[in-house]
Design a protein around this motif. Structure first.
Motif, PDB file in Angstrom:
ATOM      1  N   GLU A  91      35.088 -12.210 -30.800  1.00 13.75           N
ATOM      2  CA  GLU A  91      35.410 -11.582 -31.470  1.00 13.75           C
ATOM      3  C   GLU A  91      35.987 -13.045 -32.245  1.00 13.75           C
ATOM      4  O   GLU A  91      35.719 -13.194 -33.579  1.00 13.75           O
ATOM      5  N   CYS A  92      36.241 -13.723 -31.273  1.00 13.08           N
ATOM      6  CA  CYS A  92      36.713 -15.084 -31.931  1.00 13.08           C
ATOM      7  C   CYS A  92      35.125 -15.594 -32.186  1.00 13.08           C
ATOM      8  O   CYS A  92      35.791 -16.510 -33.722  1.00 13.08           O
ATOM      9  N   VAL A  93      34.462 -15.885 -32.594  1.00 12.35           N
ATOM     10  CA  VAL A  93      32.984 -15.989 -32.543  1.00 12.35           C
ATOM     11  C   VAL A  93      32.369 -15.314 -33.831  1.00 12.35           C
ATOM     12  O   VAL A  93      31.087 -15.728 -34.678  1.00 12.35           O
ATOM     13  N   ALA A  94      32.315 -13.478 -34.212  1.00  8.03           N
ATOM     14  CA  ALA A  94      31.896 -13.556 -35.317  1.00  8.03           C
ATOM     15  C   ALA A  94      32.076 -13.503 -36.457  1.00  8.03           C
ATOM     16  O   ALA A  94      30.760 -12.995 -37.201  1.00  8.03           O
ATOM     17  N   ASP A  95      32.338 -14.915 -37.064  1.00  6.66           N
ATOM     18  CA  ASP A  95      32.362 -15.216 -38.546  1.00  6.66           C
ATOM     19  C   ASP A  95      30.727 -16.503 -38.435  1.00  6.66           C
ATOM     20  O   ASP A  95      30.375 -17.244 -39.197  1.00  6.66           O
ATOM     21  N   LEU A  96      30.783 -16.580 -36.757  1.00  9.81           N
ATOM     22  CA  LEU A  96      28.982 -17.688 -37.051  1.00  9.81           C
ATOM     23  C   LEU A  96      28.043 -16.497 -36.496  1.00  9.81           C
ATOM     24  O   LEU A  96      27.535 -16.658 -35.491  1.00  9.81           O
ATOM     25  N   PRO A  97      27.385 -17.297 -38.035  1.00  9.07           N
ATOM     26  CA  PRO A  97      26.447 -16.376 -37.292  1.00  9.07           C
ATOM     27  C   PRO A  97      24.738 -16.936 -36.690  1.00  9.07           C
ATOM     28  O   PRO A  97      24.974 -19.089 -37.131  1.00  9.07           O
ATOM     29  N   GLY A  98      24.176 -16.505 -36.005  1.00  7.36           N
ATOM     30  CA  GLY A  98      23.766 -17.418 -34.471  1.00  7.36           C
ATOM     31  C   GLY A  98      23.659 -17.427 -33.566  1.00  7.36           C
ATOM     32  O   GLY A  98      23.030 -18.385 -32.258  1.00  7.36           O
ATOM     33  N   VAL A  99      25.415 -17.493 -33.159  1.00  5.93           N
ATOM     34  CA  VAL A  99      25.901 -17.237 -31.977  1.00  5.93           C
ATOM     35  C   VAL A  99      26.501 -16.307 -31.541  1.00  5.93           C
ATOM     36  O   VAL A  99      26.306 -15.041 -31.655  1.00  5.93           O
ATOM     37  N   THR A 100      25.798 -16.154 -30.193  1.00  8.40           N
ATOM     38  CA  THR A 100      25.898 -14.424 -29.155  1.00  8.40           C
ATOM     39  C   THR A 100      26.229 -15.880 -27.900  1.00  8.40           C
ATOM     40  O   THR A 100      26.728 -16.367 -27.718  1.00  8.40           O
ATOM     41  N   VAL A 101      26.843 -14.100 -27.324  1.00 11.84           N
ATOM     42  CA  VAL A 101      27.518 -14.599 -26.534  1.00 11.84           C
ATOM     43  C   VAL A 101      27.611 -13.712 -24.532  1.00 11.84           C
ATOM     44  O   VAL A 101      26.778 -12.201 -25.097  1.00 11.84           O
ATOM     45  N   GLU A 102      26.912 -14.541 -23.638  1.00 10.54           N
ATOM     46  CA  GLU A 102      26.059 -13.504 -22.710  1.00 10.54           C
ATOM     47  C   GLU A 102      26.707 -13.900 -21.311  1.00 10.54           C
ATOM     48  O   GLU A 102      27.156 -15.259 -21.332  1.00 10.54           O
ATOM     49  N   PRO A 103      26.849 -12.618 -20.278  1.00 13.21           N
ATOM     50  CA  PRO A 103      27.289 -12.741 -18.985  1.00 13.21           C
ATOM     51  C   PRO A 103      25.986 -13.675 -18.635  1.00 13.21           C
ATOM     52  O   PRO A 103      25.200 -13.291 -19.094  1.00 13.21           O
TER      53      PRO A 103
END
Ligand code: PNS
Length: 162
Positions: free
Chosen positions: A59-71
């Motif tokens: 949610e916090c990085v939703a505006d940043l293209p190219g950024v993903t979040v993985e466990p």
């Protein structure tokens, strides 16, 4: 060929702070893709479960293209190799971070010599924020809204019995 350099930004992010967000923004400008790699087993008893930490960071990085979040669970260098990452990103706030960060960077370099660790400085405004301080303030019912983005604040508030 177009450049496609991936970096991993690993950490516990328990919880994700404005300092972490600042580092994500800086790293996203330097690399084509950035994966926020969220350590599953960072602490035996995390404040927020891994799925919540990942969802909130997304949610916090939703505006940043190219950024993903993985466990992630395991050795970071293995993750980096499997994903073809060229660098690990770590944030530095102050001198006291150096000892731990240097030891970790040298260990990772010994395990995987081609992988660089890139240290980015947080903005001065966030230099004194740490997830452990946020956890402590939260534990005693303090206001964490100036330390963490709104989705994280709301999630922490929901943890507290009403
Ligand atoms: O935010 P943190 O808690 O300082 O992050 C520490 C983290 C998750 C980056 C570190 O514990 C880690 O890399 N864990 C995975 C295991 C590993 O690869 N360790 C590196 C050798 S020291």
């Amino acid at each position: 060929m177009a450049s496609d350099r991936l970096a991993l930004y690993p950490g516990s992010f328990d919880p994700f702070t404005y300092g972490h967000l600042d580092i994500v923004r800086r790293a996203a400008r330097l690399f084509d893709r950035l994966e926020v790699t969220v350590a599953v087993n960072a602490a035996k008893e995390p404040l927020l479960p891994i799925d919540d930490r990942c969802r909130l960071i997304r949610e916090c990085v939703a505006d940043l293209p190219g950024v993903t979040v993985e466990p992630f669970e395991g050795l970071l260098v293995d993750r980096a190799q499997a994903r073809g990452a060229v660098a690990l990103v770590r944030g530095l706030r102050q001198l006291s971070d150096f000892d731990y960060e240097f030891r970790m960077a040298f260990a990772n370099r010994r395990l995987h010599g081609d992988l660089e660790t890139v240290f980015l400085m947080t903005s001065e405004a966030h230099a004194l924020i740490s997830a452990s301080i946020v956890r402590e303030i939260h534990q005693w019912g303090g206001d964490v809204s100036s330390f963490v983005p709104e989705p994280v604040r709301a999630a922490l508030a929901a943890l507290r019995p009403s």
